[in-house]
Design an enzyme around this catalytic site. Structure first.
Site, PDB file in Angstrom:
ATOM      1  N   GLY A   1       0.838  -1.208   0.000  1.00  0.00           N
ATOM      2  CA  GLY A   1       0.000   0.000   0.000  1.00  0.00           C
ATOM      3  C   GLY A   1       0.867   1.250   0.000  1.00  0.00           C
ATOM      4  O   GLY A   1       0.633   2.198  -0.777  1.00  0.00           O
ATOM      5  N   HIS A   2       1.880   1.262   0.854  1.00  0.00           N
ATOM      6  CA  HIS A   2       2.802   2.401   0.880  1.00  0.00           C
ATOM      7  C   HIS A   2       3.547   2.521  -0.460  1.00  0.00           C
ATOM      8  O   HIS A   2       3.723   3.624  -0.992  1.00  0.00           O
ATOM      9  CB  HIS A   2       3.851   2.210   1.984  1.00  0.00           C
ATOM     10  CG  HIS A   2       3.303   2.166   3.374  1.00  0.00           C
ATOM     11  ND1 HIS A   2       3.369   1.043   4.164  1.00  0.00           N
ATOM     12  CD2 HIS A   2       2.700   3.112   4.144  1.00  0.00           C
ATOM     13  CE1 HIS A   2       2.840   1.286   5.350  1.00  0.00           C
ATOM     14  NE2 HIS A   2       2.413   2.535   5.364  1.00  0.00           N
TER      15      HIS A   2
ATOM     16  N   GLY B   1      -3.378   7.487   1.257  1.00  0.00           N
ATOM     17  CA  GLY B   1      -4.140   6.296   0.861  1.00  0.00           C
ATOM     18  C   GLY B   1      -5.618   6.427   1.212  1.00  0.00           C
ATOM     19  O   GLY B   1      -5.978   6.907   2.289  1.00  0.00           O
TER      20      GLY B   1
HETATM   21  P1  AMP Z   1       0.719   4.667   7.800  1.00  0.00           P
HETATM   22  O1  AMP Z   1       2.148   4.241   7.675  1.00  0.00           O
HETATM   23  O2  AMP Z   1      -0.196   3.593   8.234  1.00  0.00           O
HETATM   24  O3  AMP Z   1       0.585   5.953   8.577  1.00  0.00           O
HETATM   25  O4  AMP Z   1       0.239   5.029   6.321  1.00  0.00           O
HETATM   26  C1  AMP Z   1       0.951   5.934   5.513  1.00  0.00           C
HETATM   27  C2  AMP Z   1       0.135   6.205   4.276  1.00  0.00           C
HETATM   28  O5  AMP Z   1      -0.068   4.988   3.575  1.00  0.00           O
HETATM   29  C3  AMP Z   1      -1.247   6.787   4.574  1.00  0.00           C
HETATM   30  O6  AMP Z   1      -1.558   7.780   3.602  1.00  0.00           O
HETATM   31  C4  AMP Z   1      -2.138   5.590   4.436  1.00  0.00           C
HETATM   32  O7  AMP Z   1      -3.469   5.909   4.068  1.00  0.00           O
HETATM   33  C5  AMP Z   1      -1.442   4.857   3.296  1.00  0.00           C
HETATM   34  N1  AMP Z   1      -1.837   3.443   3.293  1.00  0.00           N
HETATM   35  C6  AMP Z   1      -1.792   2.578   4.356  1.00  0.00           C
HETATM   36  N2  AMP Z   1      -2.302   1.387   3.993  1.00  0.00           N
HETATM   37  C7  AMP Z   1      -2.672   1.496   2.697  1.00  0.00           C
HETATM   38  C8  AMP Z   1      -3.282   0.606   1.746  1.00  0.00           C
HETATM   39  N3  AMP Z   1      -3.608  -0.639   2.071  1.00  0.00           N
HETATM   40  N4  AMP Z   1      -3.536   1.072   0.507  1.00  0.00           N
HETATM   41  C9  AMP Z   1      -3.225   2.348   0.157  1.00  0.00           C
HETATM   42  N5  AMP Z   1      -2.653   3.230   1.006  1.00  0.00           N
HETATM   43  C10 AMP Z   1      -2.385   2.819   2.248  1.00  0.00           C
END
Ligand code: AMP
Length: 343
Positions: free
Chosen positions: A73-74, A193
């Site tokens: 996702g990242h 995301g």
């Molecule tokens: P985090 O590390 O969880 O703070 O996420 C960092 C970024 O990655 C944020 O913009 C999240 O929305 C995005 N993100 C996390 N999981 C996913 C996913 N499964 N699909 C798309 N973007 C994601």
């Protein structure tokens, strides 16, 4: 749903369960090398110098803020940024201000070496910003909100429903750290995301209201092969819990099916979604708790009774997986779905 009937299916599904992306070995698409092109920037001054040099050369910057434990996702956000910018910078910072004292700040996975290896393999990332807490909060940061002193950013009206109703401190922490990061990096574009839909609404509004000269881009949710939205916290789930976590995507699908069959009221759409989770929740040993299931306006995030003709809605939910009474770790899973899907 009848749990008894489900058990053999559940076993079959367990055997088919994908390996979480966080546990997969690095892809071998690019030769591993001891050297890396990615600059590791640890201080605000280093990022500013890097940014100034690019500004002089008129080269654009896309920014992907993360808390690390990187998954596909990242990496999808990074790929979007690479397509639209001369340079991409990824920040890795587990932001204390968005955790309440009782939450998982200390246990949150910190996996810098494998994060960097994934970005090296992907290629095309110019820099990683890897600040310390002291660098980001030079005057310190207390988790107990009543003891916090200093400047914080709060987006009123969008931060206290849905995720904010369960985590009242959360969006103030997110808005504050994203403001700091945007001030430091000054990117042309910011990549977020869709998985964290409320965060996208809060940050968009903040960027507009504070005249921050950055374009906010929202990228689709990346899922495991069984549909579970990828999340760094999925690594907390054991195999059985993973199977149960899929109940959320099944519930959202049921809500969408009701919509596609003509339902427009919150009662019918959310009702169809909640019905999927209901039976699992009834047996406490299943360790599944629905925190909320919502049908809201995609811009105001206010609950809507009825989706208007030609209108759009965002259906979102959160479940807690894990039976604390059995000593299991409890993991929150969130997900969402636009109605109609291509909204
Ligand atoms: P985090 O590390 O969880 O703070 O996420 C960092 C970024 O990655 C944020 O913009 C999240 O929305 C995005 N993100 C996390 N999981 C996913 C996913 N499964 N699909 C798309 N973007 C994601």
């Amino acid at each position: 749903m009848n749990i008894g009937q489900k058990s053999t299916g559940a076993i079959r599904t367990l055997l088919r369960r994908p390996i979480p992306s966080s546990r997969l070995p690095p892809l071998l698409s690019r030769p591993m090398s001891a050297t890396s092109d990615i600059k590791i920037l640890r201080t605000v001054a280093e990022v500013r110098q890097w940014r100034r040099d690019l500004l002089v050369k008129n080269e654009s910057v896309g920014f992907v803020p993360t808390m690390g434990a990187l998954h596909a996702g990242h990496l999808a956000l990074v790929n979007h940024s690479k397509k639209e910018n001369d340079h991409t910078i990824v920040s890795i910072f587990v932001n204390p201000a968005q955790f309440a004292p009782h939450e998982d700040l200390d246990q949150y996975p910190r996996t810098f070496d494998s994060d960097k290896a994934k970005l090296d393999e992907l290629g095309g990332v110019s820099a990683i910003f890897l600040p310390t807490v002291k660098e980001m909060y030079p005057n310190g940061i207390k988790l107990d909100r009543s003891k916090q002193v200093g400047a914080f950013v709060e987006v009123q009206g969008l931060s206290h429903q849905l995720e904010g109703s369960v985590r009242p401190h959360f969006f103030r922490g997110v808005a504050t750290v994203v403001t700091k990061l945007l001030n430091i990096v000054q990117p042309e574009r910011l990549y977020l995301g869709q998985k964290d839909v409320q965060q996208t609404v809060v940050v968009r509004r903040m960027v507009t209201d504070l005249h921050i000269p950055t374009d906010v881009r929202v990228c689709p949710t990346v899922r495991e092969s069984d549909g579970l939205a990828m999340s760094s916290r999925n690594a907390y789930l054991n195999e059985e819990q993973w199977e149960r976590a899929n109940i959320l995507i099944q519930a959202l699908k049921a809500g969408e099916e009701a919509y596609l069959a003509g339902a427009r009221s919150q009662k019918d759409i959310v009702g169809a979604a909640v019905a999927v989770i209901g039976d699992l929740m009834l047996k406490s040993e299943n360790g599944v708790t629905l925190e909320y299931m919502s049908l809201a306006d995609p811009e105001t995030l206010q609950e809507i009774d009825e989706i208007p003709e030609g209108g759009k809605a965002i259906m979102s939910g959160a479940v807690r997986i894990g039976n604390a009474a059995k000593g299991e770790r409890v993991t929150r899973i969130i997900d969402n779905q636009f109605l109609p899907r291509d909204a």
